[in-house]
Scaffold this active site. Structure first.
Site, PDB file in Angstrom:
ATOM      1  N   ARG A 101      16.859 -33.928   0.686  1.00  0.00           N
ATOM      2  CA  ARG A 101      18.006 -33.121   0.586  1.00  0.00           C
ATOM      3  C   ARG A 101      19.423 -33.946   0.447  1.00  0.00           C
ATOM      4  NH1 ARG A 101      16.559 -28.599   5.163  1.00  0.00           N
ATOM      5  NH2 ARG A 101      14.801 -27.354   4.359  1.00  0.00           N
ATOM      6  N   CYS A 132      16.720 -22.681   5.326  1.00  0.00           N
ATOM      7  CA  CYS A 132      16.462 -22.007   4.645  1.00  0.00           C
ATOM      8  C   CYS A 132      17.838 -20.520   5.251  1.00  0.00           C
ATOM      9  CB  CYS A 132      15.539 -20.817   5.630  1.00  0.00           C
ATOM     10  SG  CYS A 132      15.358 -21.232   7.531  1.00  0.00           S
ATOM     11  N   GLN A 159      18.131 -17.103  13.618  1.00  0.00           N
ATOM     12  CA  GLN A 159      17.079 -17.293  13.531  1.00  0.00           C
ATOM     13  C   GLN A 159      15.689 -16.882  14.082  1.00  0.00           C
ATOM     14  OE1 GLN A 159      19.414 -21.627  12.354  1.00  0.00           O
ATOM     15  NE2 GLN A 159      17.538 -21.348  11.813  1.00  0.00           N
ATOM     16  N   SER A 162       9.521 -17.455  12.788  1.00  0.00           N
ATOM     17  CA  SER A 162       8.923 -17.631  11.742  1.00  0.00           C
ATOM     18  C   SER A 162       9.706 -19.094  11.294  1.00  0.00           C
ATOM     19  CB  SER A 162       8.627 -16.909  10.728  1.00  0.00           C
ATOM     20  OG  SER A 162       9.589 -16.034   9.910  1.00  0.00           O
ATOM     21  N   LYS A 216      22.315 -29.594   9.584  1.00  0.00           N
ATOM     22  CA  LYS A 216      21.575 -29.464   7.692  1.00  0.00           C
ATOM     23  C   LYS A 216      22.483 -28.477   7.360  1.00  0.00           C
ATOM     24  CE  LYS A 216      16.801 -30.311   9.236  1.00  0.00           C
ATOM     25  NZ  LYS A 216      16.404 -29.031   9.273  1.00  0.00           N
ATOM     26  N   HIS A 244      16.563 -14.201   8.487  1.00  0.00           N
ATOM     27  CA  HIS A 244      17.362 -14.776   9.621  1.00  0.00           C
ATOM     28  C   HIS A 244      18.458 -14.206   9.487  1.00  0.00           C
ATOM     29  CE1 HIS A 244      14.754 -18.182  10.152  1.00  0.00           C
ATOM     30  NE2 HIS A 244      15.654 -19.017   9.764  1.00  0.00           N
TER      31      HIS A 244
END
Length: 342
Positions: A101, A132, A159, A162, A216, A244
């Site tokens: 990324r 995400c 969040q 999953s 991130k 989320h």
């Protein structure tokens, strides 16, 4: 003529969702290969609701030569091994892990936000899918940034489990069941009990006290929208299975009101504005699960700063936060560069 496409990690939560979304969106694929580790070799995965079954192949023995694109959902360690091999063979990798990324030679893409950045994919033949929580946030921020230039973002995330994979969902289920029958709720994957609790800790801690998940969100948002944007994030795991949520505070350089923001967001791609000032006039994760949209609610002025607003942002993290965004990148790559399908 359509594409030859690979889904690597097809037996995991995100990989299965990738396969389903390819079928749902009728992606123009002449051939689809589903890959996983040797443990899953020979298993079968249904291609959406088509009734077509795909046999899982061992990624270790798969030859990527002659394949057009590969959607990777195999984690950073495996990606480090296989992504360069696929890319070198001419198969463009769309990677869901965090490995590439922040690589300056790899575009980090959310198609509604920075589609033109995909043009740099040829340097390594790899395209990165963002985190995400970053993906849904930048979908919400982009049209507002274009209108009034964002100076600063403060976000708190809520969040779902999953995001930690199937094991995270299993732990929430097991703990909840154990609590109801009077058994201990043992924390195995998460650092504390997740059932009926929230945990302000996702990924490892960094020297400055933030977590890697928070880092991130900061660096990925800057790479996608612009280095001048200031971002402060607090990432929290909550006892929700899928979806989320984010409470986002935004400060702008130029005039921006809640009324203006609503008008802009109502017309923005990928966004559904559901914002009624009444009981239930907003979206929660359970309502967003299974949908492609990024939902925005609770848009209101922030009276503590000039040109500030607050909003509530909800999305299915397995879809827009991962699998859907990867498929949208594949569609974008096809339209702009490969152009094999009619």
């Amino acid at each position: 003529m359509g594409y030859r496409i690979v889904v690597a990690g097809a037996t995991g939560n995100v990989g299965r969702e990738m396969v389903n979304i390819l079928a749902e969106r009728q992606f123009p694929a002449d051939e689809i290969a589903v890959l996983a580790s040797s443990r899953s070799q020979g298993n079968q995965i249904e291609y959406g609701d088509t009734g077509r079954m795909l046999k899982v192949q061992n990624i270790e023995h798969f030859d990527p030569a002659g394949w057009d694109m590969a959607l990777f959902a195999i984690g950073s360690e495996a990606t480090k091994v296989y992504a360069p091999k696929f890319a070198k063979a001419g198969c463009t990798v769309i990677d869901n892990s965090s490995l590439y990324r922040m690589d300056p030679d790899v575009p980090l893409i959310v198609p509604e936000v920075n589609a033109a950045a995909i043009d740099g994919y040829r340097t390594k033949n790899i395209i990165a899918n963002p985190n995400c929580s970053t993906a849904q946030m930048v979908v919400a921020l982009k049209p507002l940034h274009d209108a009034a230039t964002i100076l600063r973002v403060v976000v708190a995330t809520y969040q779902s489990v999953s995001g930690a994979g199937k094991s995270g969902m299993d732990e929430l289920f097991e703990q909840s069941r154990n609590i109801f029958v009077g058994d201990p709720a043992v924390a195995t994957l998460f650092t504390k009990q997740i059932a009926f609790n929230v945990i302000p800790h996702i990924d490892s801690f960094l020297d400055d006290g933030s977590t890697k998940e928070e880092w991130k969100m900061v660096v990925e948002t800057k790479k996608i929208l612009g280095a001048k944007i200031k971002v402060s994030a607090t990432c929290v795991r909550v006892p929700v299975f899928v979806g989320h949520s984010e409470a986002i505070n935004i400060e702008f350089e130029r005039e921006m009101s809640a009324a203006q923001a609503k008008r802009i967001l109502r017309e923005a791609p990928g966004i559904m504005l559901i914002d009624k000032h009444e009981d239930g006039g907003y979206i929660t994760p359970i309502e967003a699960a299974g949908d492609d949209a990024t939902y925005i609610s609770r848009v209101r002025d922030d009276p503590t700063v000039e040109n500030g607003i607050n909003l509530w942002c909800v999305s299915d993290n397995l879809r827009k936060g991962a699998a859907l965004n990867a498929v949208q990148i594949a569609e974008l790559l096809g339209r702009r560069h490969l152009k094999k399908a009619a």
